[in-house]
Motif scaffolding. Structure first.
Motif, PDB file in Angstrom:
ATOM      1  N   THR A 167       0.768  -1.162   0.029  1.00 44.42           N
ATOM      2  CA  THR A 167       0.010  -0.005   0.116  1.00 44.42           C
ATOM      3  C   THR A 167       0.936   1.017  -0.016  1.00 44.42           C
ATOM      4  O   THR A 167       0.620   2.183  -0.735  1.00 44.42           O
ATOM      5  CB  THR A 167      -0.846   0.148   1.418  1.00 44.42           C
ATOM      6  OG1 THR A 167      -1.839  -1.025   1.170  1.00 44.42           O
ATOM      7  CG2 THR A 167      -1.963   1.289   1.305  1.00 44.42           C
ATOM      8  N   ARG A 168       2.036   1.196   0.671  1.00 44.90           N
ATOM      9  CA  ARG A 168       2.717   2.331   0.704  1.00 44.90           C
ATOM     10  C   ARG A 168       3.509   2.424  -0.580  1.00 44.90           C
ATOM     11  O   ARG A 168       3.761   3.978  -0.915  1.00 44.90           O
ATOM     12  CB  ARG A 168       3.843   2.263   2.048  1.00 44.90           C
ATOM     13  CG  ARG A 168       3.253   2.395   3.241  1.00 44.90           C
ATOM     14  CD  ARG A 168       4.624   2.533   4.397  1.00 44.90           C
ATOM     15  NE  ARG A 168       5.345   1.300   4.281  1.00 44.90           N
ATOM     16  CZ  ARG A 168       5.280   0.267   5.167  1.00 44.90           C
ATOM     17  NH1 ARG A 168       4.361   0.444   6.191  1.00 44.90           N
ATOM     18  NH2 ARG A 168       5.823  -0.579   5.244  1.00 44.90           N
ATOM     19  N   ARG A 169       3.715   1.601  -1.184  1.00 44.88           N
ATOM     20  CA  ARG A 169       4.525   1.646  -2.507  1.00 44.88           C
ATOM     21  C   ARG A 169       3.696   1.879  -3.482  1.00 44.88           C
ATOM     22  O   ARG A 169       3.938   2.578  -4.582  1.00 44.88           O
ATOM     23  CB  ARG A 169       5.383   0.550  -2.773  1.00 44.88           C
ATOM     24  CG  ARG A 169       6.426   0.166  -1.849  1.00 44.88           C
ATOM     25  CD  ARG A 169       7.213  -0.772  -2.697  1.00 44.88           C
ATOM     26  NE  ARG A 169       6.590  -2.160  -2.745  1.00 44.88           N
ATOM     27  CZ  ARG A 169       6.529  -3.228  -2.359  1.00 44.88           C
ATOM     28  NH1 ARG A 169       7.229  -3.185  -0.972  1.00 44.88           N
ATOM     29  NH2 ARG A 169       6.063  -4.235  -2.749  1.00 44.88           N
ATOM     30  N   GLY A 170       2.377   1.445  -3.544  1.00 46.33           N
ATOM     31  CA  GLY A 170       1.432   1.611  -4.778  1.00 46.33           C
ATOM     32  C   GLY A 170       0.705   2.927  -4.663  1.00 46.33           C
ATOM     33  O   GLY A 170       0.922   4.079  -3.857  1.00 46.33           O
ATOM     34  N   THR A 171      -0.322   3.143  -5.452  1.00 45.71           N
ATOM     35  CA  THR A 171      -1.221   4.286  -5.552  1.00 45.71           C
ATOM     36  C   THR A 171      -2.600   3.812  -5.262  1.00 45.71           C
ATOM     37  O   THR A 171      -3.054   2.899  -5.475  1.00 45.71           O
ATOM     38  CB  THR A 171      -1.231   4.782  -7.060  1.00 45.71           C
ATOM     39  OG1 THR A 171      -1.637   3.859  -7.978  1.00 45.71           O
ATOM     40  CG2 THR A 171       0.196   5.493  -7.249  1.00 45.71           C
ATOM     41  N   HIS A 172      -3.205   4.720  -4.625  1.00 46.68           N
ATOM     42  CA  HIS A 172      -4.734   4.511  -4.139  1.00 46.68           C
ATOM     43  C   HIS A 172      -5.442   4.997  -5.574  1.00 46.68           C
ATOM     44  O   HIS A 172      -5.340   6.018  -6.076  1.00 46.68           O
ATOM     45  CB  HIS A 172      -5.129   5.361  -2.839  1.00 46.68           C
ATOM     46  CG  HIS A 172      -6.469   4.986  -2.534  1.00 46.68           C
ATOM     47  ND1 HIS A 172      -7.014   3.867  -2.010  1.00 46.68           N
ATOM     48  CD2 HIS A 172      -7.498   5.617  -2.670  1.00 46.68           C
ATOM     49  CE1 HIS A 172      -8.191   3.840  -1.680  1.00 46.68           C
ATOM     50  NE2 HIS A 172      -8.550   4.965  -1.999  1.00 46.68           N
ATOM     51  N   PRO A 173      -6.652   4.350  -5.932  1.00 47.13           N
ATOM     52  CA  PRO A 173      -6.930   3.214  -5.468  1.00 47.13           C
ATOM     53  C   PRO A 173      -6.751   1.779  -6.055  1.00 47.13           C
ATOM     54  O   PRO A 173      -7.256   0.820  -5.506  1.00 47.13           O
ATOM     55  CB  PRO A 173      -8.730   3.193  -5.676  1.00 47.13           C
ATOM     56  CG  PRO A 173      -8.687   3.893  -6.776  1.00 47.13           C
ATOM     57  CD  PRO A 173      -7.561   4.809  -6.917  1.00 47.13           C
ATOM     58  N   SER A 174      -5.561   1.926  -6.790  1.00 48.43           N
ATOM     59  CA  SER A 174      -5.305   0.615  -7.644  1.00 48.43           C
ATOM     60  C   SER A 174      -4.740  -0.485  -6.511  1.00 48.43           C
ATOM     61  O   SER A 174      -5.090  -1.465  -6.785  1.00 48.43           O
ATOM     62  CB  SER A 174      -4.144   0.913  -8.760  1.00 48.43           C
ATOM     63  OG  SER A 174      -2.969   1.579  -7.930  1.00 48.43           O
ATOM     64  N   THR A 175      -4.130  -0.124  -5.638  1.00 49.61           N
ATOM     65  CA  THR A 175      -3.634  -1.269  -4.764  1.00 49.61           C
ATOM     66  C   THR A 175      -4.716  -1.719  -4.072  1.00 49.61           C
ATOM     67  O   THR A 175      -4.692  -2.852  -3.794  1.00 49.61           O
ATOM     68  CB  THR A 175      -2.632  -0.574  -3.882  1.00 49.61           C
ATOM     69  OG1 THR A 175      -2.927   0.568  -2.939  1.00 49.61           O
ATOM     70  CG2 THR A 175      -1.131  -0.401  -4.358  1.00 49.61           C
TER      71      THR A 175
END
Length: 279
Positions: A167-175
């Motif tokens: 979650t920290r590495r990704g982008t919301h809302p894709s993760t």
């Protein structure tokens, strides 16, 4: 209008992430008021349910009245209950899309041991994102009403740490959507028994550790329990679905099988299940 309001005798602080309805009900209970009466002091009389987090019927005046009743300034209330910051925002009144669960995280009881540690003994409902589904202080599962202890299931704790890193590495809302996709697929695999013996043995072992469900069918675990026992594998798939490199990669099924430890003979089943992973 708000100058006529005096602070309630007991002005409880909200818990971070608490739903608006949960906080109002706790205020009403502590001050021996009905929720209807407390709601009428804020604005239009309404029977707030504890899981209610809607603000479409609130007005800026209602927020000011809540601050007067609680002796708390608007920024502190909005920090604890972010939906209050969207009062008057017309976007909040639009119908939710297919990503409703991501936009509006599930509402679940806060860790009861954490609340007791803070001398909060009433029911607290929080808006809980998927990656915050474990209390690491008390080793408790929070995405279901039972709040199972996880001391004997350390793989769930490790998976949640990994979930937080994704979650920290990704982008919301894709993760978040990647997790919902992975979770729903694994629940179907479990329910339809298409996962094969190796995965099913892992999941059955975790079910045994949880013990008997006193309110459920011993032969048909609840969906909440299935989500828990398949969680480590869901995070394995989440890491793939959330990675741009793997999202449309033709070898995604083979990589998923390798990471899940699926024998080669089960690869065809996984290919069928994962064919639309990037869709």
């Amino acid at each position: 209008m708000t100058t006529r309001l005096r602070a309630l005798p007991l002005t409880l602080p909200p818990v971070h992430g608490e739903t608006i309805g949960s906080y109002l009900n706790r205020l009403a209970d502590a001050n021996h008021l009905t929720i209807g009466h407390l709601s009428s002091l804020i604005g239009p009389s309404r029977q707030h349910r504890r899981g209610d987090n809607r603000v479409g019927y609130w007005t800026p005046e209602g927020l000011l009245r809540l601050t007067a009743l609680t002796s708390r300034n608007p920024p502190s209330l909005i920090h604890a209950m972010p939906p209050l910051g969207t009062i008057g925002d017309p976007i909040r009144r639009l119908p939710l899309s297919a990503t409703e669960e991501v936009i509006e995280p599930r509402r679940r009881p806060a860790c009861r041991l954490c609340m007791a540690r803070r001398h909060i003994h009433g029911l607290v409902i929080r808006s809980t994102p998927h990656h915050e589904g474990v209390c690491h202080r008390h080793h408790r599962w929070l995405l279901g009403d039972e709040q199972h202890g996880l001391t004997r299931l350390p793989e769930i704790l490790r998976a949640n740490r990994r979930h937080q890193r994704i979650t920290r590495r990704g982008t919301h809302p894709s993760t978040a959507l990647a997790y919902v996709d992975a979770r729903d697929r694994l629940i179907k695999w479990f329910t339809n028994e298409v996962s094969g013996p190796s995965l099913q043995q892992r999941w059955n072992h975790r079910l045994d550790v949880l013990g008997e469900d006193p309110f459920g069918d011993p032969h048909r675990p609840s969906e909440a329990r299935i989500e828990l026992v398949t969680y480590p594998e869901a995070i394995v798939l989440t890491s793939l679905f959330a990675a741009p490199h793997w999202r449309d990669h033709p070898k995604l099924p083979a990589e998923a099988a390798r990471r899940l430890g699926i024998p080669p003979q089960q690869l065809c089943d996984l290919q069928r299940q994962l064919a639309t992973a990037s869709g």
